[in-house]
Design an enzyme around this catalytic site. Structure first.
Site, PDB file in Angstrom:
ATOM      1  N   HIS A  56       0.849  -1.210   0.000  1.00 21.05           N
ATOM      2  CA  HIS A  56       0.000   0.000   0.000  1.00 21.05           C
ATOM      3  C   HIS A  56       0.877   1.249   0.000  1.00 21.05           C
ATOM      4  O   HIS A  56       1.540   1.559   0.989  1.00 21.05           O
ATOM      5  CB  HIS A  56      -0.910  -0.005   1.237  1.00 21.05           C
ATOM      6  CG  HIS A  56      -1.903   1.111   1.241  1.00 21.05           C
ATOM      7  ND1 HIS A  56      -3.257   0.905   1.171  1.00 21.05           N
ATOM      8  CD2 HIS A  56      -1.751   2.458   1.281  1.00 21.05           C
ATOM      9  CE1 HIS A  56      -3.884   2.062   1.180  1.00 21.05           C
ATOM     10  NE2 HIS A  56      -2.986   3.029   1.256  1.00 21.05           N
ATOM     11  N   HIS A  58       1.449   5.478  -1.987  1.00 17.41           N
ATOM     12  CA  HIS A  58       0.948   6.579  -2.832  1.00 17.41           C
ATOM     13  C   HIS A  58       2.137   7.231  -3.530  1.00 17.41           C
ATOM     14  O   HIS A  58       2.763   8.152  -2.999  1.00 17.41           O
ATOM     15  CB  HIS A  58       0.195   7.617  -1.993  1.00 17.41           C
ATOM     16  CG  HIS A  58      -1.061   7.087  -1.393  1.00 17.41           C
ATOM     17  ND1 HIS A  58      -2.307   7.280  -1.956  1.00 17.41           N
ATOM     18  CD2 HIS A  58      -1.265   6.315  -0.295  1.00 17.41           C
ATOM     19  CE1 HIS A  58      -3.224   6.669  -1.220  1.00 17.41           C
ATOM     20  NE2 HIS A  58      -2.612   6.075  -0.195  1.00 17.41           N
ATOM     21  N   GLN A 151      -9.726   9.702  -4.458  1.00 18.49           N
ATOM     22  CA  GLN A 151      -9.328  10.366  -3.204  1.00 18.49           C
ATOM     23  C   GLN A 151     -10.419  11.296  -2.642  1.00 18.49           C
ATOM     24  O   GLN A 151     -10.626  11.373  -1.434  1.00 18.49           O
ATOM     25  CB  GLN A 151      -8.044  11.173  -3.446  1.00 18.49           C
ATOM     26  CG  GLN A 151      -7.608  12.073  -2.300  1.00 18.49           C
ATOM     27  CD  GLN A 151      -6.988  11.319  -1.144  1.00 18.49           C
ATOM     28  OE1 GLN A 151      -5.862  10.883  -1.210  1.00 18.49           O
ATOM     29  NE2 GLN A 151      -7.748  11.153  -0.069  1.00 18.49           N
ATOM     30  N   HIS A 209      -9.300   1.872   0.417  1.00 19.31           N
ATOM     31  CA  HIS A 209      -9.126   2.511   1.709  1.00 19.31           C
ATOM     32  C   HIS A 209     -10.473   2.337   2.411  1.00 19.31           C
ATOM     33  O   HIS A 209     -11.499   2.753   1.875  1.00 19.31           O
ATOM     34  CB  HIS A 209      -8.847   3.999   1.539  1.00 19.31           C
ATOM     35  CG  HIS A 209      -7.477   4.313   1.046  1.00 19.31           C
ATOM     36  ND1 HIS A 209      -7.024   3.951  -0.190  1.00 19.31           N
ATOM     37  CD2 HIS A 209      -6.444   4.964   1.654  1.00 19.31           C
ATOM     38  CE1 HIS A 209      -5.770   4.359  -0.338  1.00 19.31           C
ATOM     39  NE2 HIS A 209      -5.389   4.981   0.775  1.00 19.31           N
ATOM     40  N   GLU A 212     -10.894   4.216   7.431  1.00 14.76           N
ATOM     41  CA  GLU A 212      -9.678   4.841   7.984  1.00 14.76           C
ATOM     42  C   GLU A 212     -10.106   5.976   8.903  1.00 14.76           C
ATOM     43  O   GLU A 212     -10.037   7.152   8.561  1.00 14.76           O
ATOM     44  CB  GLU A 212      -8.763   5.349   6.867  1.00 14.76           C
ATOM     45  CG  GLU A 212      -7.401   5.784   7.409  1.00 14.76           C
ATOM     46  CD  GLU A 212      -6.469   6.356   6.348  1.00 14.76           C
ATOM     47  OE1 GLU A 212      -6.874   6.436   5.175  1.00 14.76           O
ATOM     48  OE2 GLU A 212      -5.338   6.734   6.706  1.00 14.76           O
ATOM     49  N   ASP A 308       2.546   3.194   2.905  1.00 16.96           N
ATOM     50  CA  ASP A 308       1.498   4.189   2.654  1.00 16.96           C
ATOM     51  C   ASP A 308       2.064   5.520   2.151  1.00 16.96           C
ATOM     52  O   ASP A 308       1.736   5.947   1.051  1.00 16.96           O
ATOM     53  CB  ASP A 308       0.626   4.406   3.909  1.00 16.96           C
ATOM     54  CG  ASP A 308      -0.741   5.000   3.582  1.00 16.96           C
ATOM     55  OD1 ASP A 308      -1.026   5.247   2.400  1.00 16.96           O
ATOM     56  OD2 ASP A 308      -1.536   5.216   4.515  1.00 16.96           O
ATOM     57  N   TRP A 314       0.709  13.652   4.321  1.00 16.90           N
ATOM     58  CA  TRP A 314       0.221  12.885   5.462  1.00 16.90           C
ATOM     59  C   TRP A 314       1.332  12.444   6.414  1.00 16.90           C
ATOM     60  O   TRP A 314       1.094  12.172   7.568  1.00 16.90           O
ATOM     61  CB  TRP A 314      -0.533  11.638   4.961  1.00 16.90           C
ATOM     62  CG  TRP A 314      -1.776  11.991   4.213  1.00 16.90           C
ATOM     63  CD1 TRP A 314      -3.013  12.196   4.742  1.00 16.90           C
ATOM     64  CD2 TRP A 314      -1.907  12.193   2.799  1.00 16.90           C
ATOM     65  NE1 TRP A 314      -3.900  12.509   3.743  1.00 16.90           N
ATOM     66  CE2 TRP A 314      -3.263  12.516   2.541  1.00 16.90           C
ATOM     67  CE3 TRP A 314      -1.019  12.136   1.717  1.00 16.90           C
ATOM     68  CZ2 TRP A 314      -3.747  12.783   1.260  1.00 16.90           C
ATOM     69  CZ3 TRP A 314      -1.503  12.398   0.442  1.00 16.90           C
ATOM     70  CH2 TRP A 314      -2.844  12.720   0.216  1.00 16.90           C
TER      71      TRP A 314
HETATM   72 FE   FE2 Z   1      -3.342   5.130   1.551  1.00 19.38          FE
END
Ligand code: FE2
Length: 428
Positions: A56, A58, A151, A209, A212, A308, A314
């Protein structure tokens, strides 16, 4: 033989084995191979592992830290807002350059397969086009699998459905989702249903996702498992994050775990992100937020770990190191027994490979020779030290190597060289 690695320890505990490679594949795993090869590596009792797999990630957002500003609150929602500010300023060249730089880091760390979500909530599909280019460019040395990720919400964003279908038409191979970000629980459940139907129609994998959040009533994983069964998608669907499970009522979880196991839905926890993003609305005690990894495993669910984010809206930290991810998981999930540490190692190797449907993964004859030799004796030491990657091998070819990691001590009366991996616990 084209390549022989001698005197290797394997993750399953077998010791002092030679591994013979012909072309891109392993052909022999034996105590002492009589054959010779033009390239031979003496592993000297260090750990030979199948390459790491990040289930996982991005890649479209990575290495953007500080653009246009840093995340002040540290929350998921500020991260999404920040990414929304950054998105209109992105260029294809910049995404490609950062993604390629990250793939270089990954290779140096023995990370040779990545599942990356790519944001499709941009009518230009700039990131999709850019990462499809990157996928082609890195194909000789890294398996990159792309997930069409809405997203801004599959229903919340007016053009998301159309963009997601366009991304799949362009060659993105996995269907993503974000049901907890829709405007209502009903819209979230409807998005799960529609996205699973798209995957079933097109014969694709699903990785959403899912839940979360710290909200124990966020139960989209239940819909995801039920839809997986209804559409006969068993073995092709994954729920990423599942952090609400951390906060759910235990009775409900006792009913949910068998449903997830029965549906063949896999789970991906992202320990570095979950421990920093979750629990942000708590005072004390602060929840850890990570999903119930040992309980999912005990129920028979396949669980992998993802990195991630690295240096993005993030998460400011990270360095493509899946051993750092496993190290955090051991701590957050309190998986400190020897068998649990082994499970955490599997979560960044074989379990993740299974979720990505990577063919011929492993160290048996017939498997692809995608491997890493670590400056560590076993999986425990690899995680404890986040061990140095001595040699990284892709398709039977050494594609990265690092010198031994040693410290030179200037202490009278003490050995000059310190090798952390030479400090073994006393044997019984
Ligand atoms: Fe993610």
């Amino acid at each position: 033989m084209d390549l022989i690695i001698r005197n290797a320890h394997l993750p399953d505990g077998r010791k002092d084995l030679d591994i013979g490679v012909v072309g891109a594949h392993i052909v022999a795993v034996e105590p002492r191979l009589a054959a010779t090869a033009p390239t031979e590596i003496d592993a000297t009792g260090q750990l030979l592992s199948p390459a790491f797999v990040d289930a996982h990630f991005h890649l479209d957002a990575t290495l953007t830290l500080g653009l246009p500003r840093r995340n002040q609150s540290g929350t998921l929602l500020e991260g999404i807002a920040l990414w929304g500010e950054l998105k209109p300023t992105l260029t294809s060249d910049a995404i490609i350059e950062r993604a390629l730089r990250y793939c270089d880091l990954a290779v140096a760390r023995g990370l040779l397969a990545i599942r990356s979500h790519v944001d499709i909530c941009d009518d230009r599909l700039l990131a999709v086009q850019a990462l499809l280019t990157v996928k082609k460019r890195v194909a000789p040395y890294l398996d990159l699998q792309l997930v069409a990720f809405p997203q801004d919400g599959f229903y919340r964003s007016p053009t998301a459905e159309q963009n997601l279908l366009r991304a799949l038409d362009l060659g993105v191979e996995v269907v993503g989702g974000i049901p907890h970000f829709e405007r209502s629980m009903a819209a979230g459940a409807a998005s799960v249903r529609r996205l699973c139907e798209i995957a079933a129609d097109r014969g694709l994998l699903v990785d959403m996702h899912c839940d979360e959040t710290d909200d124990p009533l966020s139960r989209h994983i239940e819909t995801l498992a039920a839809e997986t069964k209804r559409l006969h998608l068993e073995g092709r669907v994954t729920g990423s994050h599942l952090t609400s499970m951390h906060s759910m009522d235990n009775y409900y979880v006792s009913k949910l775990l068998p449903l997830i196991a029965d549906s063949g839905v896999a789970a991906i926890a992202n320990p570095l992100i979950n421990i920093t993003l979750q629990g942000r609305h708590d005072s004390y005690p602060k929840r850890r937020g990570m999903t119930r990894v040992p309980e999912l495993l005990a129920a028979g669910v396949n669980v992998a770990f993802g990195h991630d984010c690295v240096m993005d809206p993030w998460y400011a930290f990270g360095s493509a190191d899946m051993l750092e991810v496993a190290h955090m998981a051991v701590h957050v999930a309190q998986m400190t027994s020897e068998s649990a540490i082994g499970q955490c190692y599997q979560a960044i190797t074989s379990n993740a490979a299974q979720i990505l449907h990577l063919p011929d993964y492993g160290l048996a004859p017939g498997c692809r020779a995608d491997m890493v030799i670590l400056q560590a004796a076993d999986c425990f030491e690899a995680i404890r030290l986040k061990a140095n990657r001595r040699w990284v091998i892709k398709g039977g070819r050494v594609i990265a190597e690092s010198p031994p990691q040693l410290s030179l001590l200037h202490l009278p009366g003490r050995a000059a060289m310190l090798d952390f991996s030479a400090i073994q616990p006393p044997s019984a």
